[in-house]
Design an enzyme around this catalytic site. Structure first.
Site, PDB file in Angstrom:
ATOM      1  N   LYS A 199       0.812  -1.227   0.000  1.00  0.00           N
ATOM      2  CA  LYS A 199       0.000   0.000   0.000  1.00  0.00           C
ATOM      3  C   LYS A 199       0.843   1.274   0.000  1.00  0.00           C
ATOM      4  O   LYS A 199       0.461   2.295   0.561  1.00  0.00           O
ATOM      5  CB  LYS A 199      -0.983   0.002   1.167  1.00  0.00           C
ATOM      6  CG  LYS A 199      -1.892  -1.207   1.224  1.00  0.00           C
ATOM      7  CD  LYS A 199      -2.582  -1.487  -0.118  1.00  0.00           C
ATOM      8  CE  LYS A 199      -3.542  -0.368  -0.509  1.00  0.00           C
ATOM      9  NZ  LYS A 199      -4.121  -0.600  -1.873  1.00  0.00           N
ATOM     10  N   GLY A 226       2.167   2.343  -3.120  1.00  0.00           N
ATOM     11  CA  GLY A 226       2.183   2.795  -4.504  1.00  0.00           C
ATOM     12  C   GLY A 226       2.629   1.738  -5.493  1.00  0.00           C
ATOM     13  O   GLY A 226       2.948   2.050  -6.644  1.00  0.00           O
ATOM     14  N   THR A 227       2.598   0.477  -5.091  1.00  0.00           N
ATOM     15  CA  THR A 227       3.060  -0.622  -5.941  1.00  0.00           C
ATOM     16  C   THR A 227       2.341  -0.651  -7.287  1.00  0.00           C
ATOM     17  O   THR A 227       2.965  -0.668  -8.351  1.00  0.00           O
ATOM     18  CB  THR A 227       2.846  -1.973  -5.229  1.00  0.00           C
ATOM     19  OG1 THR A 227       3.456  -1.933  -3.948  1.00  0.00           O
ATOM     20  CG2 THR A 227       3.425  -3.117  -6.041  1.00  0.00           C
ATOM     21  N   THR A 278       7.624  -7.795  -5.225  1.00  0.00           N
ATOM     22  CA  THR A 278       7.762  -8.450  -3.929  1.00  0.00           C
ATOM     23  C   THR A 278       7.498  -7.441  -2.820  1.00  0.00           C
ATOM     24  O   THR A 278       7.860  -6.264  -2.942  1.00  0.00           O
ATOM     25  CB  THR A 278       9.150  -9.076  -3.731  1.00  0.00           C
ATOM     26  OG1 THR A 278       9.172  -9.750  -2.464  1.00  0.00           O
ATOM     27  CG2 THR A 278      10.259  -8.042  -3.768  1.00  0.00           C
ATOM     28  N   HIS A 279       6.835  -7.914  -1.777  1.00  0.00           N
ATOM     29  CA  HIS A 279       6.660  -7.102  -0.575  1.00  0.00           C
ATOM     30  C   HIS A 279       7.616  -7.545   0.535  1.00  0.00           C
ATOM     31  O   HIS A 279       7.547  -7.040   1.655  1.00  0.00           O
ATOM     32  CB  HIS A 279       5.222  -7.217  -0.058  1.00  0.00           C
ATOM     33  CG  HIS A 279       4.199  -6.607  -0.972  1.00  0.00           C
ATOM     34  ND1 HIS A 279       4.358  -5.369  -1.549  1.00  0.00           N
ATOM     35  CD2 HIS A 279       2.982  -7.067  -1.395  1.00  0.00           C
ATOM     36  CE1 HIS A 279       3.295  -5.093  -2.293  1.00  0.00           C
ATOM     37  NE2 HIS A 279       2.452  -6.107  -2.210  1.00  0.00           N
ATOM     38  N   ARG A 290       5.962   5.456   1.258  1.00  0.00           N
ATOM     39  CA  ARG A 290       4.810   6.305   1.607  1.00  0.00           C
ATOM     40  C   ARG A 290       4.776   6.531   3.109  1.00  0.00           C
ATOM     41  O   ARG A 290       5.157   5.644   3.878  1.00  0.00           O
ATOM     42  CB  ARG A 290       3.519   5.605   1.149  1.00  0.00           C
ATOM     43  CG  ARG A 290       2.254   6.421   1.278  1.00  0.00           C
ATOM     44  CD  ARG A 290       1.067   5.578   0.836  1.00  0.00           C
ATOM     45  NE  ARG A 290      -0.151   6.374   0.689  1.00  0.00           N
ATOM     46  CZ  ARG A 290      -1.340   5.874   0.379  1.00  0.00           C
ATOM     47  NH1 ARG A 290      -1.463   4.562   0.178  1.00  0.00           N
ATOM     48  NH2 ARG A 290      -2.398   6.658   0.265  1.00  0.00           N
ATOM     49  N   SER A 329      -4.450   2.902   4.514  1.00  0.00           N
ATOM     50  CA  SER A 329      -4.691   2.199   3.251  1.00  0.00           C
ATOM     51  C   SER A 329      -4.610   0.689   3.439  1.00  0.00           C
ATOM     52  O   SER A 329      -5.428  -0.064   2.906  1.00  0.00           O
ATOM     53  CB  SER A 329      -3.669   2.665   2.211  1.00  0.00           C
ATOM     54  OG  SER A 329      -3.941   2.090   0.949  1.00  0.00           O
ATOM     55  N   PHE A 332      -4.425   9.424 -10.338  1.00  0.00           N
ATOM     56  CA  PHE A 332      -5.151   8.436  -9.544  1.00  0.00           C
ATOM     57  C   PHE A 332      -6.528   8.139 -10.137  1.00  0.00           C
ATOM     58  O   PHE A 332      -6.932   6.983 -10.253  1.00  0.00           O
ATOM     59  CB  PHE A 332      -5.308   8.909  -8.099  1.00  0.00           C
ATOM     60  CG  PHE A 332      -6.116   7.944  -7.266  1.00  0.00           C
ATOM     61  CD1 PHE A 332      -5.555   6.781  -6.779  1.00  0.00           C
ATOM     62  CD2 PHE A 332      -7.462   8.202  -7.006  1.00  0.00           C
ATOM     63  CE1 PHE A 332      -6.309   5.880  -6.039  1.00  0.00           C
ATOM     64  CE2 PHE A 332      -8.217   7.310  -6.262  1.00  0.00           C
ATOM     65  CZ  PHE A 332      -7.640   6.141  -5.778  1.00  0.00           C
ATOM     66  N   ARG A 349      -8.521   3.217  -3.571  1.00  0.00           N
ATOM     67  CA  ARG A 349      -9.559   3.757  -2.694  1.00  0.00           C
ATOM     68  C   ARG A 349      -9.625   5.279  -2.861  1.00  0.00           C
ATOM     69  O   ARG A 349     -10.413   5.784  -3.621  1.00  0.00           O
ATOM     70  CB  ARG A 349      -9.288   3.352  -1.240  1.00  0.00           C
ATOM     71  CG  ARG A 349     -10.489   3.525  -0.316  1.00  0.00           C
ATOM     72  CD  ARG A 349     -10.198   2.978   1.076  1.00  0.00           C
ATOM     73  NE  ARG A 349      -9.141   3.723   1.742  1.00  0.00           N
ATOM     74  CZ  ARG A 349      -9.357   4.775   2.528  1.00  0.00           C
ATOM     75  NH1 ARG A 349     -10.577   5.192   2.760  1.00  0.00           N
ATOM     76  NH2 ARG A 349      -8.345   5.415   3.089  1.00  0.00           N
TER      77      ARG A 349
END
Length: 287
Positions: free
Chosen positions: A44, A46-47, A103-104, A128, A136, A230, A250
């Protein structure tokens, strides 16, 4: 299934259950190709925004003709998403080049081809501010839990507390962020602040184009920036064929945390942030 049973601890990090030890054992040797483009991110931050921008750049440069969806269908390398049949790394292994790899994972657990990159691989790291990231992630998590059939309700107060304690997916946030940030002088990496991208998207797109070493004229770059706002990206995400992707967009604004945080929660976050980041050379913008 209850929320508490959906994560586990591994080497100091909190991971979703679908990120198994078996996956983590094989991922260090996952082969990263020379022309791979990687996003290494905390969730969350900006991927998918970056994914969309990169896809538009590559399409404009004639390097791919695939849709944005096809570049990301595999999901993060380390996880099997609710609608997938296998972990992302198995799907990615058979995808044609150029691949868009996500990857996270923290740098300590990521494939060696990403944590210690060689040759021409390109790695983008979005970052972020933690207050907006927490809000988010909270809303996104509720949507994903619903996809998984989990009916337990997650309370914001508990989630906010857990975020600062590192007890949310891929936490601790500070260890994740600062782990990747140590690579800031490596030319394989490009670090991008979500807030900077929101404030001047055209400059961000120009920076990404230069990093990817593609040749696009000014008019094309401006068109990509306009298509990557966005509101425009949300339309693409909401209409994705992938259920998880539909849950992503969102509000996409800076400072939405003010609509969720109580004064007490904000103060607690400020104290945590001061403790974890004050002695580093990295600072976030909160509005």
């Amino acid at each position: 299934m209850s929320v508490e049973k959906l994560s586990w601890e591994y080497k100091g990090f909190t991971l979703p259950l679908d990120v198994t030890k078996e996956i983590l054992d094989v991922l260090p040797d996952f082969k990263i190709r020379d022309d791979d483009i990687v996003v290494a991110s905390f969730p969350k931050t900006g991927t998918h925004w970056l994914r969309g921008i990169v896809a538009k750049i590559l399409q404009a440069a004639g390097k791919i003709d695939s849709s944005a969806d096809s570049l990301i269908d595999a999901g993060p390398l380390e996880i099997r998403t609710p609608t997938a049949t296998q972990p992302g790394y198995l799907t990615q292994a058979n995808m044609p080049s150029p691949r868009f790899v996500v990857t996270h994972l923290p740098i300590e657990l990521a494939p060696k081809g990403i944590s210690k990159p060689q040759n021409k691989v390109k790695i983008l790291v979005p970052m972020r501010n933690p207050k907006d990231t927490a809000v988010s992630l909270y809303h996104f998590g509720k949507k994903i839990l619903k996809l998984m059939g989990v009916t337990d309700d997650v309370q914001w107060e508990e989630f906010a507390h857990n975020f600062t304690k590192g007890k949310v997916a891929y936490g601790p946030f500070e260890d994740h962020v600062l782990g990747w940030w140590q690579m800031r002088d490596d030319p394989h990496f490009l670090f991008l602040k979500y807030e900077d991208m929101k404030k001047d998207l055209l400059s961000a797109v120009k920076t990404i184009v230069a990093f990817l070493e593609v040749d696009l004229d000014e008019s094309t770059i401006k068109g990509i920036a306009e298509a990557s706002t966005f509101n425009n990206m949300k339309v693409d995400l909401d209409n994705s064929k992938v259920a998880e992707t539909q849950a992503i967009a969102r509000k996409g604004i800076i400072g939405d945390w003010k609509n969720m945080f109580t004064p007490e929660q904000s103060k607690a976050f400020d104290n945590w942030y001061e403790e974890k980041f004050s002695e580093t050379d990295f600072a976030f913008d909160f509005e």
